[in-house]
Write an enzyme that holds these catalytic residues in place. Structure first.
Site, short mmCIF file in Angstrom:
data_model
loop_
_atom_site.label_atom_id
_atom_site.label_comp_id
_atom_site.label_asym_id
_atom_site.label_seq_id
_atom_site.Cartn_x
_atom_site.Cartn_y
_atom_site.Cartn_z
N GLN A 100 1.25 -1.67 0.23
CA GLN A 100 -0.31 0.08 -0.01
C GLN A 100 0.54 1.22 0.32
O GLN A 100 0.50 2.16 -1.04
CB GLN A 100 -1.06 -0.26 1.51
CG GLN A 100 -2.11 1.50 1.04
CD GLN A 100 -2.60 1.10 2.23
OE1 GLN A 100 -2.95 2.51 3.17
NE2 GLN A 100 -3.47 0.09 2.84
N GLU A 145 1.21 -1.40 8.32
CA GLU A 145 -0.09 0.19 8.70
C GLU A 145 0.13 0.57 10.67
O GLU A 145 0.52 0.43 10.99
CB GLU A 145 -1.28 -0.56 8.41
CG GLU A 145 -2.20 0.46 9.08
CD GLU A 145 -1.67 2.17 8.52
OE1 GLU A 145 -1.92 2.83 7.07
OE2 GLU A 145 -2.18 3.14 9.00
N ASP A 190 0.65 3.53 5.85
CA ASP A 190 1.24 3.49 4.87
C ASP A 190 0.43 4.41 4.36
O ASP A 190 1.49 4.82 3.29
CB ASP A 190 -0.30 2.93 4.37
CG ASP A 190 0.40 1.13 4.92
OD1 ASP A 190 1.56 1.18 4.72
OD2 ASP A 190 -0.41 0.08 4.59
N GLY A 209 -7.76 20.44 19.31
CA GLY A 209 -7.60 21.95 19.05
C GLY A 209 -7.82 22.97 19.90
O GLY A 209 -7.97 22.26 21.14
N GLY A 210 -7.66 24.07 20.34
CA GLY A 210 -8.64 24.71 21.51
C GLY A 210 -9.85 24.85 21.71
O GLY A 210 -10.09 25.36 22.10
N1 COA Z 1 11.84 -9.71 -9.43
C1 COA Z 1 12.61 -10.57 -8.23
N2 COA Z 1 12.74 -10.99 -6.81
C2 COA Z 1 11.71 -9.73 -6.76
C3 COA Z 1 11.19 -9.11 -7.46
C4 COA Z 1 11.49 -8.78 -9.10
N3 COA Z 1 10.66 -8.58 -9.81
N4 COA Z 1 10.54 -7.65 -6.87
C5 COA Z 1 10.78 -8.31 -6.00
N5 COA Z 1 11.73 -9.29 -5.05
C6 COA Z 1 12.11 -9.43 -4.28
C7 COA Z 1 12.79 -8.66 -3.33
O1 COA Z 1 14.00 -8.64 -3.86
C8 COA Z 1 13.32 -9.83 -1.39
O2 COA Z 1 13.88 -10.19 -2.02
P1 COA Z 1 15.23 -10.71 -1.04
O3 COA Z 1 13.68 -10.94 0.50
O4 COA Z 1 15.33 -11.84 -1.43
O5 COA Z 1 16.20 -9.90 -0.70
C9 COA Z 1 11.28 -10.54 -1.20
O6 COA Z 1 10.92 -10.28 -3.34
C10 COA Z 1 10.27 -10.01 -1.16
O7 COA Z 1 10.61 -8.71 -0.77
P2 COA Z 1 10.15 -7.51 0.75
O8 COA Z 1 10.57 -6.14 0.44
O9 COA Z 1 10.33 -8.54 2.09
O10 COA Z 1 8.31 -8.32 1.01
P3 COA Z 1 7.63 -8.96 2.42
O11 COA Z 1 6.47 -9.24 1.92
O12 COA Z 1 8.72 -10.30 2.97
O13 COA Z 1 7.69 -8.14 3.57
C11 COA Z 1 6.67 -5.51 3.80
C12 COA Z 1 6.75 -6.94 3.12
C13 COA Z 1 5.69 -4.42 3.66
C14 COA Z 1 6.29 -5.39 5.31
C15 COA Z 1 7.88 -5.06 3.01
O14 COA Z 1 8.84 -4.84 2.56
C16 COA Z 1 8.62 -3.84 4.67
O15 COA Z 1 8.93 -3.78 5.65
N6 COA Z 1 8.95 -3.00 3.62
C17 COA Z 1 9.07 -1.61 3.64
C18 COA Z 1 7.67 -1.10 5.05
C19 COA Z 1 6.59 -0.98 4.51
O16 COA Z 1 7.14 0.26 3.18
N7 COA Z 1 5.60 -1.48 4.36
C20 COA Z 1 4.60 -1.45 4.46
C21 COA Z 1 3.67 -1.94 3.45
S1 COA Z 1 1.61 -1.67 2.85
#
Ligand code: COA
Length: 415
Positions: A17, A139, A168, A247-248
């Site tokens: 998001q 979030e 988010d 607020g106030g």
């Molecule tokens: N091709 C190949 N690999 C890809 C890719 C693509 N096109 N797009 C993503 N990936 C891989 C990434 O390289 C990563 O691999 P790695 O862990 O081996 O390095 C993997 O996919 C997943 O990425 P990640 O961001 O860790 O996903 P997740 O589902 O485990 O975590 C979140 C999700 C949201 C918790 C995390 O991305 C996060 O903390 N983001 C920052 C904060 C944020 O935006 N949070 C709010 C989300 S609404």
């Protein structure tokens, strides 16, 4: 008519998001947003909370309008080369992977700079530098660590998260502002830069008034506009203030006619000081206008509970819309508690493009929230979200790949 961000190309590496909110806004302002997804899977939200089998979910469609979708496996060596070509062609790379994911892919800040020194690299992370910088964040975690949860809810209950996605979508908004600011600075310096919006920081920014109150509490030991005053006690930290106004001008949510069976038959009522006499007249307590126990804002503070109870005796005789109509005539600030159903059916929101109906080839018609920011010279037309990889061939051709090269990359699973 041209769009404000015409000619700006965004390499959209966002998912879920926070990041998609940001790039959707940039797309609405006219940027060409190229969303990079993994072939066969795509953004995880395509399949989350599905309401129609095999159709992209509303979660996905409502956050990815006006974008193009390309599939690239960025861990495949040939896929990496395609991504490099995109980095050279784009102005901004936006990502919200878990910390370190972009580096692990081989796209460090230094490498991106080598490929394109004008590139702006914009990231959402859960936390800024510090003890939690490596943590994944969603979030509600952001709401908890940014000060929203500890200050939301009623004093006698536990911390509460809000339905507004301030962690988010709120951080996505902050990031979008960072990106256009960096684009503006680049017009003078010619250089790209990193832009970071941490979700904890974004939530705290939106909870600014609570840090204000923390300091007031430490100085005076009491906050007279909070419902705890005068009978409750204050501790060391800002307490939850129920529905008190931040607020106030004291405010509270009051029952309206029908509250017994309609969970949203309520109105927010603000006892704004300049219209106190009018409030007294409307609710039939004319004597309060001159009674020294009620006539001044300071005198009213210890009596707010009783005052709101008296006002509620009046609001329960009216529907929330009748009350709003009467109160507006006297300039008394108030607002009905609108349900999502009422908002979805609101004609005026549809007329302004804030609620938009979009047609989608797989899921059919659905409602979405359009661009809440209106530019008079850059109107927004909301177009549907892309299907997974819908624009891969188109974007690859723009990068100079021939049909044969595209097929070869597809065969090895690079795109
Ligand atoms: N091709 C190949 N690999 C890809 C890719 C693509 N096109 N797009 C993503 N990936 C891989 C990434 O390289 C990563 O691999 P790695 O862990 O081996 O390095 C993997 O996919 C997943 O990425 P990640 O961001 O860790 O996903 P997740 O589902 O485990 O975590 C979140 C999700 C949201 C918790 C995390 O991305 C996060 O903390 N983001 C920052 C904060 C944020 O935006 N949070 C709010 C989300 S609404």
């Amino acid at each position: 008519m041209g769009k404000a961000l015409d000619g700006v190309r965004i390499l959209d590496f966002t998912h879920v998001q926070s990041g998609p909110t940001c790039t959707q806004l940039l797309a609405w302002f006219g940027a060409d947003v190229i969303k990079v997804e993994r072939a066969g899977a795509g953004d995880i939200t395509r399949e989350q909370l599905r309401d129609i089998p095999d159709a992209d979910s509303l979660y996905f469609t409502m956050l990815n309008h006006n974008k193009r979708s390309v599939t690239i496996d960025t861990k495949n060596p040939e896929g990496k080369l395609v991504l490099e070509a995109l980095i050279q062609k784009c102005d901004v790379l936006v990502e919200n992977f878990a910390p370190g994911a972009l580096d692990r892919m081989g796209f460090t800040w230094e490498r991106i700079q080598e490929l394109n020194p004008k590139m702006i690299v914009a990231s959402v992370k859960g936390f800024g530098p510090g003890p939690y910088e490596d943590c994944k964040v969603y979030e509600n975690v952001a709401q908890c660590v940014g000060g929203a949860a500890s200050t939301t809810g009623f004093d006698e209950g536990p911390p509460v998260v809000t339905g507004a996605q301030i962690g988010d979508s709120g951080t996505g908004l902050h990031l979008a502002l960072g990106i256009v600011t960096a684009l503006y600075q680049r017009t003078m310096t010619g250089r790209g830069q990193k832009v970071l919006a941490a979700m904890q920081d974004g939530v705290l920014n939106l909870c600014r008034v609570k840090l204000r109150d923390q300091q007031r509490l430490e100085r005076t030991g009491v906050m007279k506009e909070y419902p705890q005053y005068p009978n409750g006690t204050f501790g060391e930290a800002v307490p939850r203030a129920g529905n008190a106004s931040g607020g106030g001008q004291p405010g509270w949510i009051l029952k309206c006619k029908g509250w017994e069976h309609d969970p949203n038959a309520y109105i927010y009522f603000i006892t704004q000081a300049p219209v106190w006499v009018k409030i007294c007249n409307v609710i039939g307590r004319e004597e309060w206008a001159t009674d020294p126990e009620y006539a001044t804002a300071a005198a009213r503070l210890p009596r707010l509970k009783d005052i709101f109870a008296e006002i509620e005796r009046w609001t329960t005789t009216k529907t929330k819309f009748e009350a709003m109509e009467i109160l507006n005539k006297y300039d008394i600030p108030c607002g009905p508690i609108l349900s999502m159903k009422e908002i979805a059916e609101d004609d005026s929101l549809r007329k302004t493009g804030t609620i938009v109906e979009v047609d989608h080839p797989v899921r059919g018609k659905y409602l979405t929230v359009g661009n809440p920011i209106k530019l008079s010279d850059s109107p927004t037309e909301v177009t549907r979200s892309p299907l997974l990889g819908e624009h891969t061939d188109e974007v690859m051709a723009e990068l100079g790949y021939s049909r044969e090269q595209i097929e070869a990359l597809r065969t090895v699973g690079a795109i």
